[in-house]
Design a protein around this motif. Structure first.
Motif, PDB file in Angstrom:
ATOM      1  N   SER A  43       0.827  -1.207   0.000  1.00  0.00           N
ATOM      2  CA  SER A  43       0.000   0.000   0.000  1.00  0.00           C
ATOM      3  C   SER A  43       0.861   1.256   0.000  1.00  0.00           C
ATOM      4  N   MET A  44       1.922   1.262   0.796  1.00  0.00           N
ATOM      5  CA  MET A  44       2.795   2.434   0.862  1.00  0.00           C
ATOM      6  C   MET A  44       3.512   2.656  -0.471  1.00  0.00           C
ATOM      7  N   ILE A  45       3.913   1.588  -1.121  1.00  0.00           N
ATOM      8  CA  ILE A  45       4.559   1.700  -2.432  1.00  0.00           C
ATOM      9  C   ILE A  45       3.578   2.244  -3.463  1.00  0.00           C
ATOM     10  N   THR A  46       2.336   1.741  -3.428  1.00  0.00           N
ATOM     11  CA  THR A  46       1.330   2.190  -4.387  1.00  0.00           C
ATOM     12  C   THR A  46       1.013   3.665  -4.217  1.00  0.00           C
ATOM     13  N   VAL A  47       0.822   4.097  -2.979  1.00  0.00           N
ATOM     14  CA  VAL A  47       0.545   5.515  -2.709  1.00  0.00           C
ATOM     15  C   VAL A  47       1.719   6.376  -3.172  1.00  0.00           C
ATOM     16  N   THR A  48       2.941   5.930  -2.912  1.00  0.00           N
ATOM     17  CA  THR A  48       4.127   6.668  -3.346  1.00  0.00           C
ATOM     18  C   THR A  48       4.147   6.825  -4.868  1.00  0.00           C
ATOM     19  N   GLY A  54       1.734  12.336  -9.855  1.00  0.00           N
ATOM     20  CA  GLY A  54       0.825  13.468  -9.831  1.00  0.00           C
ATOM     21  C   GLY A  54      -0.639  13.095  -9.953  1.00  0.00           C
ATOM     22  N   ILE A  55      -0.992  11.896  -9.463  1.00  0.00           N
ATOM     23  CA  ILE A  55      -2.383  11.427  -9.527  1.00  0.00           C
ATOM     24  C   ILE A  55      -3.045  11.671  -8.171  1.00  0.00           C
ATOM     25  N   PHE A  56      -4.061  12.539  -8.160  1.00  0.00           N
ATOM     26  CA  PHE A  56      -4.717  12.916  -6.898  1.00  0.00           C
ATOM     27  C   PHE A  56      -6.231  12.762  -6.985  1.00  0.00           C
ATOM     28  N   VAL A  78       1.530  10.580   7.030  1.00  0.00           N
ATOM     29  CA  VAL A  78       1.985  11.973   7.015  1.00  0.00           C
ATOM     30  C   VAL A  78       3.493  12.039   6.804  1.00  0.00           C
ATOM     31  N   GLU A  79       4.238  11.168   7.462  1.00  0.00           N
ATOM     32  CA  GLU A  79       5.690  11.147   7.301  1.00  0.00           C
ATOM     33  C   GLU A  79       6.072  10.728   5.884  1.00  0.00           C
ATOM     34  N   LEU A  80       5.330   9.767   5.308  1.00  0.00           N
ATOM     35  CA  LEU A  80       5.599   9.343   3.942  1.00  0.00           C
ATOM     36  C   LEU A  80       5.439  10.512   2.974  1.00  0.00           C
ATOM     37  N   VAL A  81       4.330  11.260   3.102  1.00  0.00           N
ATOM     38  CA  VAL A  81       4.085  12.389   2.205  1.00  0.00           C
ATOM     39  C   VAL A  81       5.118  13.491   2.432  1.00  0.00           C
ATOM     40  N   THR A  82       5.473  13.738   3.685  1.00  0.00           N
ATOM     41  CA  THR A  82       6.484  14.753   3.995  1.00  0.00           C
ATOM     42  C   THR A  82       7.815  14.388   3.345  1.00  0.00           C
ATOM     43  N   HIS A  83       8.203  13.143   3.437  1.00  0.00           N
ATOM     44  CA  HIS A  83       9.452  12.678   2.826  1.00  0.00           C
ATOM     45  C   HIS A  83       9.387  12.802   1.309  1.00  0.00           C
ATOM     46  N   ALA A  85       7.806  14.918  -0.412  1.00  0.00           N
ATOM     47  CA  ALA A  85       7.796  16.314  -0.866  1.00  0.00           C
ATOM     48  C   ALA A  85       9.134  16.718  -1.471  1.00  0.00           C
ATOM     49  N   PHE A  86      10.220  16.147  -0.962  1.00  0.00           N
ATOM     50  CA  PHE A  86      11.548  16.516  -1.437  1.00  0.00           C
ATOM     51  C   PHE A  86      11.891  15.834  -2.755  1.00  0.00           C
ATOM     52  N   TYR A  87      11.159  14.764  -3.109  1.00  0.00           N
ATOM     53  CA  TYR A  87      11.456  14.005  -4.312  1.00  0.00           C
ATOM     54  C   TYR A  87      10.357  14.109  -5.362  1.00  0.00           C
ATOM     55  N   ALA A  88       9.105  14.226  -4.920  1.00  0.00           N
ATOM     56  CA  ALA A  88       7.979  14.290  -5.851  1.00  0.00           C
ATOM     57  C   ALA A  88       7.470  15.716  -6.044  1.00  0.00           C
ATOM     58  N   GLY A  89       7.968  16.637  -5.232  1.00  0.00           N
ATOM     59  CA  GLY A  89       7.558  18.023  -5.391  1.00  0.00           C
ATOM     60  C   GLY A  89       6.679  18.538  -4.263  1.00  0.00           C
ATOM     61  N   TRP A  90       6.968  19.750  -3.800  1.00  0.00           N
ATOM     62  CA  TRP A  90       6.215  20.366  -2.712  1.00  0.00           C
ATOM     63  C   TRP A  90       4.734  20.525  -3.052  1.00  0.00           C
TER      64      TRP A  90
END
Length: 239
Positions: A43-48, A54-56, A78-83, A85-90
C-alpha cells in the motif's frame, strides 16, 4: 484476499475486458499474490507511485483508504508524504494532504470499510484484548449481536463460552481464529465460524490491517464467558 470488483462495477458496461483484467489480473493475480512484501508495504509503495506521478483523483483516495485498512497509521502516512515532498515536489504534498486528512478522519481511527460501522473504543473489554478493538452493539434483545473491529494484530485472549456457543460472521478485512490444540486459520469476508460451548479459542485481526466480524451469542440459560491468558506472539503466528 478480498475479491476485487471495482473494475466491473465502474467500467463493466463500457470496457468489460479492461474491467476483467483490472479485477482478475492486476488485483487478483498481482496485488493479491503471496510475496515477501506485506499488504502494508504494498500500500505504501502504491501511494508513493501515485503521488510521484501526480495522480490525486479518487484512485489515490481509494488507495489511501486501503493503506489505512492495511495498517498504515496516520502518522506513518503523514511522514511518507512529507518525505516525498523533497522528491515528488512540494505542490504534490500540498495536494495529497487534504485527502490524507479526509481518509484518516474517522471516528476512533477505525476502518472506513467496516460494514456496520466501527463503533466506540472497546474500553469495557480492553483488559481481555492485546491491541486496540472497537465495539458496536447491533442487537441486545433476544439475541446479542455485536460488531467487533480489531486493529492490525489485535486479538482477544484465550476464552471459553460456557453453556452457550457463538457464531462469527466475518465482514471486513483479514482475520485469524484458533481453537486450543489446532492451527490458526485465516478468515475473510463471508466466512462463518461456529464456536461450540466449552471450546477454548481466540480470534482477531491478521497483520494486514483492520478486521471486523459480527459476534452472535447463542442464547442459553446461565451462560457466561471465561477469560483466560493472553495469546502469545508465537501462538498468534502458528499456521
Amino acid at each position: 484476499m478480498v475479491k476485487q470488483t471495482a473494475g466491473r462495477k465502474n467500467l463493466g458496461d463500457l470496457a468489460p475486458k479492461f474491467a476483467q483484467l483490472n479485477d482478475d489480473v492486476l488485483f487478483g493475480e498481482v496485488w493479491s499474490r503471496e510475496t515477501a512484501l506485506s499488504l502494508k508495504s504494498r500500500s505504501m509503495i502504491t501511494v508513493t507511485a501515485l503521488i510521484t506521478k501526480g495522480i490525486f483523483d479518487n484512485s489515490l483516495k481509494a488507495h489511501l483508504a486501503t493503506a489505512k485498512n492495511n495498517g498504515v497509521s496516520k502518522e506513518e502516512m503523514v511522514e511518507l508524504v512529507t518525505h516525498l515532498a523533497f522528491y515528488a515536489g512540494w505542490p504534490n504534498a500540498w495536494a495529497v494532504f487534504p485527502l490524507v486528512r479526509e481518509v484518516y478522519t474517522e471516528e476512533n481511527g477505525g476502518s472506513k470499510n467496516s460494514l456496520f460501522g466501527t463503533g466506540e473504543f472497546n474500553a469495557a473489554y480492553a483488559q481481555y484484548f492485546k491491541g486496540k478493538s472497537y465495539l458496536k452493539m447491533l442487537c441486545t434483545s433476544g439475541v446479542s449481536v455485536a460488531n467487533v473491529t480489531f486493529e492490525s494484530k489485535c486479538r482477544n485472549n484465550w476464552h471459553i463460552h460456557h453453556k452457550s456457543g457463538q457464531i462469527l460472521l466475518c465482514t471486513d478485512g483479514e482475520g485469524r481464529y484458533c481453537e486450543w490444540g489446532k492451527k490458526v486459520q485465516k478468515l475473510f469476508p463471508g466466512d462463518v465460524v461456529y464456536i461450540a460451548p466449552e471450546v477454548k479459542h481466540w480470534h482477531g485481526a491478521s497483520d494486514a490491517g483492520y478486521f471486523s466480524h459480527l459476534a452472535v451469542e447463542i442464547p442459553a440459560k446461565d451462560s457466561f464467558n471465561e477469560w483466560l491468558e493472553e495469546v502469545s506472539d508465537e501462538e498468534y503466528g502458528d499456521f
